[in-house]
Design a protein around this motif. Structure first.
Motif, PDB file in Angstrom:
ATOM      1  N   ARG A  22      39.880  43.080  35.477  1.00 33.22           N
ATOM      2  CA  ARG A  22      41.029  42.189  35.787  1.00 33.22           C
ATOM      3  C   ARG A  22      42.003  43.373  36.362  1.00 33.22           C
ATOM      4  N   TRP A  23      41.726  44.661  36.120  1.00 30.79           N
ATOM      5  CA  TRP A  23      42.481  45.634  36.794  1.00 30.79           C
ATOM      6  C   TRP A  23      41.849  45.515  38.139  1.00 30.79           C
ATOM      7  N   PHE A  24      40.746  45.513  38.532  1.00 33.34           N
ATOM      8  CA  PHE A  24      40.287  45.921  39.646  1.00 33.34           C
ATOM      9  C   PHE A  24      40.528  44.487  40.666  1.00 33.34           C
ATOM     10  N   THR A  25      40.516  43.460  40.151  1.00 33.14           N
ATOM     11  CA  THR A  25      40.826  42.061  40.914  1.00 33.14           C
ATOM     12  C   THR A  25      42.583  41.956  41.081  1.00 33.14           C
ATOM     13  N   ALA A  26      43.059  42.496  40.115  1.00 39.72           N
ATOM     14  CA  ALA A  26      44.460  42.347  40.479  1.00 39.72           C
ATOM     15  C   ALA A  26      45.109  43.380  41.186  1.00 39.72           C
ATOM     16  N   GLU A  27      44.572  44.667  41.200  1.00 44.41           N
ATOM     17  CA  GLU A  27      45.231  45.818  41.631  1.00 44.41           C
ATOM     18  C   GLU A  27      44.553  46.485  42.894  1.00 44.41           C
ATOM     19  N   VAL A  28      43.203  46.388  42.841  1.00 45.05           N
ATOM     20  CA  VAL A  28      42.480  46.892  44.207  1.00 45.05           C
ATOM     21  C   VAL A  28      42.073  45.893  45.227  1.00 45.05           C
ATOM     22  N   LEU A  29      41.522  45.095  44.749  1.00 49.05           N
ATOM     23  CA  LEU A  29      41.082  43.802  45.757  1.00 49.05           C
ATOM     24  C   LEU A  29      42.294  43.380  46.768  1.00 49.05           C
ATOM     25  N   PRO A  30      43.449  43.051  46.238  1.00 43.57           N
ATOM     26  CA  PRO A  30      44.498  42.748  47.034  1.00 43.57           C
ATOM     27  C   PRO A  30      44.926  43.748  48.201  1.00 43.57           C
ATOM     28  N   ARG A  31      44.711  45.088  47.963  1.00 41.91           N
ATOM     29  CA  ARG A  31      45.163  46.107  48.979  1.00 41.91           C
ATOM     30  C   ARG A  31      44.277  46.339  50.242  1.00 41.91           C
ATOM     31  N   GLU A  32      42.934  45.751  50.255  1.00 42.37           N
ATOM     32  CA  GLU A  32      42.211  45.922  51.434  1.00 42.37           C
ATOM     33  C   GLU A  32      41.115  44.788  51.419  1.00 42.37           C
TER      34      GLU A  32
END
Length: 406
Positions: free
Chosen positions: A168-178
């Motif tokens: 949940r953290w990775f899909t919400a926080e990292v993926l949208p950034r790049e």
């Protein structure tokens, strides 16, 4: 992908690399390979790279569903300073041998400066972006690092909760950034029902291109309880990957007195076990449309597996009633990542690549930022692979496997 080199980035002598050295300086020599082999004209997909999720661990733990576990984690981080970035995790920092007693220090801590970043996720995206640009990579598949050990967690329900929080953290926080970052999310394999829930929750999330089993675990991948998981992935056209990891404490590696020995074997034997169960129990026959990828196990073990299983099958076909062909035929139709590619003998490597039909099944991976990473030039330099094959390995096969389009 064409990247304009940063004129401020310099090539470093190896002895100058520390835990705070900039990624772009460590990888400056990758640009030399890009220019030498014309890699700007290739579509390059890195199918296996990593970030250090423990650097963002306090943020990740806030995504735990259970308020009890979340409170326990917060109490651990508050009261036990050494647990600040390890709460609830089963990682053993006292046995971190990857930096070879400080001689390869960068992996010990990605301590380089990232001005302007405001969170762990923002920093992770910045570091991934630096590596991609330095290696002329168009798409990079990013995995966690210590969580590759999650299958050995002494509390399976906690392992499931941690993977769910991380996803949940990775899909919400990292993926949208790049937008160039992709991932195969880890399945909470301790719980087949939770695996199905994970697929349902994230399968349509932008940037999620498949799902992953962390291979260091004591689980029979052929158990009937997992069949709905494989059926659902096949139905959705999403690949499943088996990502190897280290273990110096199982019944085999615990007899080894050197990290070199355990590292050489543990990354291979876990996937050898799963592949044997996968093939002999006819999973490829039951789910012929399910694309299967074996990640970070190297390649040298595959001819052995093909010959050994074919030999046994020729004498005991009744033990594998679902198979309609020798095991090697199924192995040749699965997919593999290139890192670490054991290139110590040209003839042996060439024979290995031919055995697995590498020009159609192998996919480039860097394994950055691990100490034994490979740049794309490693593939471009292969003298016994055709130009068409190199393009496939560097990106075109991954384009098909992951339906990357364009």
């Amino acid at each position: 992908m064409t990247i304009t080199p940063d004129p401020a980035v310099r090539r470093l002598p190896t002895q100058e690399i520390t835990t705070t050295t900039d990624t772009r300086e460590i990888l400056a020599n990758a640009r030399r390979d890009t220019e030498r082999y014309g890699l700007d004209d290739y579509f390059i997909v890195d199918v296996d790279s990593h970030h250090v999720e423990l650097d963002s661990w306090p943020e990740i733990l806030q995504y735990l569903d259970s308020p009890v576990l979340r409170d326990s984690a917060n109490q651990m981080m508050r009261n036990w300073p050494n647990a600040a970035r390890l709460a609830l995790h089963n990682h053993s920092p006292g046995l971190t041998m990857q930096d070879v007693s400080g001689r390869i220090p960068h992996q010990a801590s990605l301590g380089e400066e990232t001005p302007g970043t405001t969170s762990g996720a923002d920093r992770d995206a910045t570091l991934v972006r630096r590596a991609m640009d330095a290696m002329s990579i168009d798409v990079q598949v990013v995995f966690p690092q210590p969580m590759l050990e999650t299958g050995l967690h002494p509390q399976p329900e906690v392992a499931t909760a941690l993977l769910q929080a991380y996803n949940r953290w990775f899909t919400a926080e990292v993926l949208p950034r790049e937008p160039r970052i992709r991932t195969m999310l880890g399945l909470p394999f301790e719980n087949p029902d939770a695996c199905l829930e994970t697929i349902e929750e994230f399968a349509d999330t932008p940037g999620v291109i498949g799902f992953l089993v962390t291979s260091q675990r004591h689980a029979g991948v052929h158990r009937n309880a997992y069949m709905p998981v494989y059926r659902e992935l096949e139905r959705r056209g999403l690949p499943i990957g088996f990502h190897a990891g280290p273990n110096q404490a199982d019944t085999m590696t615990s007899t080894m007195n050197r990290f070199l020995s355990a590292h050489a074997m543990s990354f291979v034997t876990c996937n050898m076990t799963h592949m044997t169960n996968w093939v002999v129990n006819g999973i490829p026959e039951r789910f012929p449309g399910l694309k299967t990828i074996w990640i970070e196990s190297g390649l040298a073990w595959l001819p052995f597996m093909m010959q050994r299983l074919d030999h046994e099958y020729s004498m005991r076909q009744s033990d594998a009633p679902l198979l309609t062909r020798p095991p090697s035929h199924y192995i040749r139709e699965m997919y593999y990542t290139s890192q670490p590619m054991e290139w110590t003998d040209d003839k042996l490597l060439a024979a290995t690549l031919e055995a697995i039909d590498a020009e159609n099944t192998l996919m480039y991976s860097s394994d950055w930022p691990h100490w034994d990473f490979d740049v794309p030039g490693r593939i471009a330099a292969l003298p016994f692979v055709s130009e068409h094959g190199k393009r496939n390995i560097l990106g075109e096969t991954a384009r098909k496997v992951f339906s990357l389009g364009g």
